[in-house]
Design an enzyme around this catalytic site. Structure first.
Site, short mmCIF file in Angstrom:
data_model
loop_
_atom_site.label_atom_id
_atom_site.label_comp_id
_atom_site.label_asym_id
_atom_site.label_seq_id
_atom_site.Cartn_x
_atom_site.Cartn_y
_atom_site.Cartn_z
N ASP A 1 -8.49 11.77 8.64
CA ASP A 1 -8.36 11.23 7.29
C ASP A 1 -9.11 9.90 7.16
OD1 ASP A 1 -7.65 11.22 4.67
OD2 ASP A 1 -5.58 10.58 5.00
N GLY B 1 0.47 5.86 0.44
CA GLY B 1 -0.42 6.98 0.70
C GLY B 1 0.40 8.22 0.94
N PHE C 1 1.51 9.47 3.48
CA PHE C 1 2.53 9.36 4.53
C PHE C 1 3.73 8.55 4.09
CE2 PHE C 1 -0.84 6.30 4.60
CZ PHE C 1 -0.13 5.16 4.36
N GLY C 2 3.58 7.72 3.05
CA GLY C 2 4.68 6.85 2.65
C GLY C 2 4.17 5.53 2.11
N GLY D 1 0.83 -1.20 0.00
CA GLY D 1 0.00 0.00 0.00
C GLY D 1 0.86 1.25 0.00
N VAL E 1 3.74 1.18 2.44
CA VAL E 1 3.56 0.10 3.40
C VAL E 1 4.06 -1.21 2.80
CG1 VAL E 1 1.92 -1.07 4.89
CG2 VAL E 1 1.47 1.27 4.15
N LYS F 1 5.10 0.53 7.86
CA LYS F 1 4.82 1.77 7.17
C LYS F 1 6.08 2.61 7.19
CE LYS F 1 0.61 3.26 7.78
NZ LYS F 1 -0.57 3.80 8.46
#
Ligand SMILES: *[C@@H]1O[C@H](CO)[C@@H](O)[C@H](O)[C@H]1NC(C)=O
Ligand SMILES: *[C@@H]1O[C@H](CO)[C@@H](O)[C@H](O)[C@H]1NC(C)=O
Ligand SMILES: *[C@@H]1O[C@H](CO)[C@@H](O)[C@H](O)[C@H]1NC(C)=O
Ligand SMILES: *[C@@H]1O[C@H](CO)[C@@H](O)[C@H](O)[C@H]1NC(C)=O
Ligand SMILES: *[C@@H]1O[C@H](CO)[C@@H](O)[C@H](O)[C@H]1NC(C)=O
Ligand SMILES: *[C@@H]1O[C@H](CO)[C@@H](O)[C@H](O)[C@H]1NC(C)=O
Length: 930
Positions: A728, A610, A612-613, A608, A615, A629
């Site tokens: 979020d 997003g 933030f970074g 994954g 995964v 993450k």
């Protein structure tokens, strides 16, 4: 023999007087034990209860704490324990076949100045009781449990510190009388106290001893705390009476509690409260006494109404009739009732009743299934009493469960057996305890380096014994030949004892036998075989062979027993040390970069990404699957900010929040480690079809996912102090585990709300399509911004469409909110329902959710419901949908129950899961007044 008091001599009186004084000064209420953990002196508190210190307790350390506004002496000290794999138990004396309340409390008071809060487990004997997760330094955590003593002692144990140091402030034991709290299931279940409420209380203070002679704590209904008695019906009035109440039956609630009540003057009493420990099967009783003056033409009749449990509402309460008069206790209840975590209940008057319902008190307990003691528990307990001053003999609790004593190892059978006794160099005297010969699962016996005397007893029933170490003792008499005949023996060490005997050499076949220093043991060489024999008379050449053989043997064993690990030749201390984890310096586990690299195979599998970074998938050495993450470097300005997040994360625990396991900060990279969620995101399930089968998730499942997610968010908003706003929420942040239970993720990157201020100002963060327009404009963040995003998700669940799309919503509309609003407000709900749902839903439950979703996406925060209200609506929709499912598919009642992991249902299905074979009479699901 008896003398008149008058005839006693004055000197005797002098002697007697101080004695009486001491006794009355330390008068203990019979059957009460109150332990002030970490205390130094006995004292009597303001309630008149005698507290004793735990000075004689051999484990842990004591410390003084000071918490603002907490003046009670028992909360000025505590005892804390090292962070290790051990358990620490208090052993309490009890009377067999008697029921008790045991109460443990925990006031953290920041005693260790750590930046993380303690989280550890509490158990009663072998049974897991509760997890203690501290979330604030000045709130007392309390756990109570009712049990029937089956032995003369009971152990209360702390273990499994996942974060911070385990500690305890007080431990109390209260004996009950007669058949109070008798249940049909008491041999198999304990009762964990979940709620005990005094309605109509005159103050916020609880009622307890001396008003309650059993010192139960009856919480005031005026108490303000999160999720405690909300949704109170309009027209609820407090009433009270100074009249005495006849309470002398059943559970004997205290008179003071029964003298107050609430009355629903508008015809109903409603409440909602969170039940700790639930969902599960419980024991729920109401306590009633008529304390109002009713005119002859007035009646008070009412029913209990629980959502989804219509059968309960058949019974009508008429207190005067049921109790046979005024000011008398009537105590109806359910001995086996399945209850949800959020319990909404209502007492409603019947149509022919002139007055509304009345409620004095209520008590809800959860059945906690007893875990059987390990098989050897009774045998080994018998052996310990003669070694009692030694700390190893005082560890208490079950030898194997929930974790073994420090000197014992057990197998992992459901009813474990002891496989190793490791008592090297423990100053043991006397003979080898005979009890050890009855541990038939024993594989290793280490008693070396003690002062044991007498003969070696017969171990022939311990056929699995492989390693016997009895060297360096003063054992005498003949070496029993049965020892040499043990079929699995690998090592028999007897050096430096005073043993004697003739050992036929052909008995010493395939094991190491060392009897150096026992001048009276002789090997009778009776023939052709050459054996490995080590003794005083063995020559140098032979020693060499032995040494080589040993080396080979050891290296072989090291590799083949790699996972049993602890078998080695080092000292006791080293052996134990190797079984302990490194004590975590702070609660959140710090992973090494090398560990992470190994687990993720150098960041091989991306699962994954997003804002933030990215995964990655990983698998730890212990087989736990994780999601790592890797945060984009600029997400945190500094080390400190990252640490703050980590500390915050490690404080948040809820079943509907993805579990945070730890972090890694190395090489300038910041990583967060979470439990891996097998079934991916809700988004994937909605838009890309389920991961394998071609079928989309059905409506009831969607509702359950919404329920799970709402619970997670409710916890963030109301269960955390300060409250946490997610900021979020979106379908790609709702993850599904193996069992399709939903958990909210990414919550830690949220900002906490500031207590007392209704909004937090910060840079807008969120995802287009889910973003609260009010927040976007004003930049004022409130919990209602999460509610907006949640509303968008509800619309996704209904429609199966993404929130923003060029194609889905027609020409002039690009956003799910506008589109859905248009349809729903014009009564065309069909126009937005996901075609994948076909006709397999109930239109009523669909409407419920659609209407609530629209309320959630109202333009102004103050017009939106709270997440708790949304949750309640979802739960109602689930009940409707389940009922509809039954009639639609003709499914049996039972099946529909299985689909609901939090449903409220009644009767014997719940307590007796498939694995139980106790039978519960139908009658117990009916209200009963014993
Ligand atoms: C302590 O009590 C005082 C007075 O009752 C109150 O003003 C104060 O807020 C309390 N402090 C805490 C930390 O509860
Ligand atoms: C518990 O009982 C044992 C044996 O009857 C006694 O030796 C011990 O002192 C008792 N412990 C306490 C705390 O009363
Ligand atoms: C210790 O606690 C963790 C989480 O709190 C749990 O996953 C684990 O199973 C527990 N271990 C034992 C031995 O109970
Ligand atoms: C009962 O009787 C009194 C007067 O006798 C009357 O005022 C009252 O309304 C009556 N109450 C009911 C419920 O009938
Ligand atoms: C054994 O006893 C001796 C003397 O009584 C004492 O010095 C020593 O500390 C004890 N060892 C252990 C492990 O208890
Ligand atoms: C047997 O025991 C003695 C004394 O503990 C030791 O010196 C010797 O090395 C041992 N022999 C073997 C083969 O382990």
């Amino acid at each position: 023999m008896e003398k008149d008091f008058c005839s006693l001599s004055p000197s005797f009186l002098c002697f007697l007087l101080p004695l009486l004084l001491i006794n009355s000064g330390t008068a203990q209420v019979p059957g009460f034990v109150s332990i002030n953990c970490g205390g130094e002196e006995s004292f009597t508190d303001e309630l008149g209860l005698e507290w004793v210190p735990d000075k004689q307790f051999s484990f842990g350390e004591t410390i003084n704490i000071s918490v603002a506004n907490e003046t009670r002496t028992q909360y000025k000290t505590l005892r804390h324990f090292p962070v290790d794999n051990r358990k620490y138990c208090y052993t309490l004396n009890v009377t067999t076949r008697t029921r008790y309340l045991v109460r443990a409390t925990f006031l953290y008071g920041d005693f260790d100045n750590s930046n993380v809060y303690p989280n550890f487990d509490l158990s009663l004997g072998s049974t897991f009781w509760s997890t203690i997760a501290i979330s604030d330094g000045s709130t007392i955590e309390r756990r109570e449990l009712i049990f029937l003593a089956s032995d003369s002692t009971v152990g209360v144990c702390l273990s499994n510190a996942t974060t911070g140091k385990p500690f305890i402030s007080t431990l109390e034991l209260r004996q009950f009388n007669g058949s109070m709290y008798y249940t049909d299931f008491e041999e198999q279940f304990y009762l964990g106290v979940s709620a005990r409420i005094n309605f109509g209380a005159v103050s916020v203070d609880p009622v307890r001893y001396p008003d309650d002679p059993y010192d139960r704590i009856w919480e005031s209904d005026s108490l303000k705390k999160a999720n405690f008695l909300v949704d109170v019906a309009f027209g609820t009035k407090k009433v009270s009476t100074p009249q005495p109440i006849d309470v002398n039956r059943d559970e004997r609630p205290p008179q003071k509690v029964m003298q107050t009540a609430v009355v629903g003057t508008n015809g109903s009493l409603t409440y909602r409260l969170n039940l700790n420990g639930f969902p599960g099967s419980g024991w729920a009783y109401s306590y009633f006494a008529e304390i109002e003056d009713l005119a002859p033409n007035e009646t008070r009749k009412f029913r209990l109404i629980l959502p989804g449990a219509s059968d309960i509402s058949d019974a009508v309460v008429n207190i005067m009739e049921n109790a046979q008069g005024k000011y008398r206790l009537y105590e109806p209840g359910f001995r086996n009732l399945s209850l949800p975590f959020v319990l909404a209940f209502k007492f409603g008057k019947t149509s022919d009743s002139s007055n509304g319902p009345l409620l004095n008190a209520m008590e809800i307990n959860k059945y906690i299934r007893k875990i059987d003691s390990s098989l050897d528990a009774a045998v080994i307990a018998g052996a310990l009493s003669s070694y009692l001053p030694a700390t190893w003999a005082q560890e208490g609790g079950d030898p194997c469960l929930p974790v073994p004593w420090s000197w014992v190892r057990c197998n992992s059978e459901p009813a474990p057996r002891i496989t190793a006794i490791i008592l090297s160099s423990k100053n043991m005297t006397g003979s080898i305890p005979l009890a050890f010969t009855k541990l038939t699962g024993l594989i290793e016996l280490w008693l070396d380096g003690n002062s044991l005397t007498g003969p070696i007893p017969d171990f022939s029933s311990c056929v699995d014994l492989k390693f016997i170490h009895l060297e360096n003792n003063q054992l005498t008499d003949e070496l029993p030949l049965s020892l040499l005949k043990l079929p699995n023996l690998k090592e028999l060490y007897l050096q430096y004892n005073i043993l004697s005997g003739n050992v036929p050499s052909d008995l010493i076949r395939s094991f190491i036998f060392n009897f150096t220093g026992n001048p009276n043991i002789r090997i009778q060489n009776n023939g052709s075989h050459t054996k490995i024999i080590v003794g005083v008379s063995v020559g140098a050449a032979c020693l060499l062979i032995v040494a080589i053989a040993l080396c080979i043997y050891i290296s072989k064993r090291r590799s083949s027993h790699a996972n049993q690990g602890e078998i080695n030749y080092s000292t006791q201390a080293q052996r134990l040390a190797s079984t302990f984890k490194d004590p975590p310096a702070e609660a959140a586990h710090c992973f090494l970069l090398s560990e992470i690299e190994e687990a993720t195979k150098k960041f091989e599998k991306k699962i994954g990404s997003g804002g933030f970074g990215v995964v990655y998938y990983g698998k730890l050495k212990d087989e736990r699957e994780i999601a790592v993450k890797v945060l984009i470097n600029d997400s945190y300005q500094g080390k400190r900010e990252f640490s703050n997040e980590v500390i915050l994360l490690s404080r948040i625990h809820h079943r509907n929040l993805v579990q945070f396991l730890g972090y890694c900060q190395e090489d300038g990279r910041n990583m967060l480690v979470y439990e891996f969620m097998h079934n991916g995101t809700l988004k994937e399930h909605l838009y890309f079809g389920p991961l394998s089968s071609g079928r989309s998730i059905n409506w009831i499942k969607r509702l359950e996912i919404a329920e799970d997610a709402a619970r997670g968010i409710e916890y963030l908003h109301t269960g955390c102090t300060p409250a946490i706003i997610h900021r979020d929420l979106k379908s790609s942040n709702i993850l599904l585990d193996k069992n399709m239970m939903a958990k909210v993720s990414d919550f830690g990157l949220s900002k906490t709300a500031v207590d007392g201020v209704s909004h937090v100002s910060s840079i807008v963060r969120g995802t287009v399509g889910y973003l609260d327009p009010e927040y976007y404009i004003s930049q004022q963040l409130t919990d209602k911004s999460d509610v907006y995003s949640f509303g968008v998700m509800l619309l996704e669940l209904i429609s199966g469409r993404e929130p923003i799309s060029n194609v889905s919503f027609g020409v002039n509309c690009r956003n799910i909110v506008q589109w859905a609003k248009l349809h729903i407000e014009s009564g065309d709900i069909q126009g937005i329902i996901d075609p994948n749902l076909r006709d397999e839903y109930d239109i009523q439950s669909m409407w419920k959710i659609a209407e609530k979703a629209l309320m959630c996406v109202q333009p102004h925060g103050h017009m939106r419901p709270s997440i708790s209200e949304v949750l309640k609506e979802i739960q109602d929709a689930i009940l409707i949908e389940r009922a509809a499912l039954v009639s639609r598919e003709g499914l049996s009642d039972n099946l529909s129950r299985i689909s609901g992991h939090s449903s409220l249902n009644i009767g014997h299905h719940d307590l007796v899961g498939a694995e139980l074979d106790i039978s519960i009479d139908e009658s117990v699901s009916q209200p009963s007044a014993r």
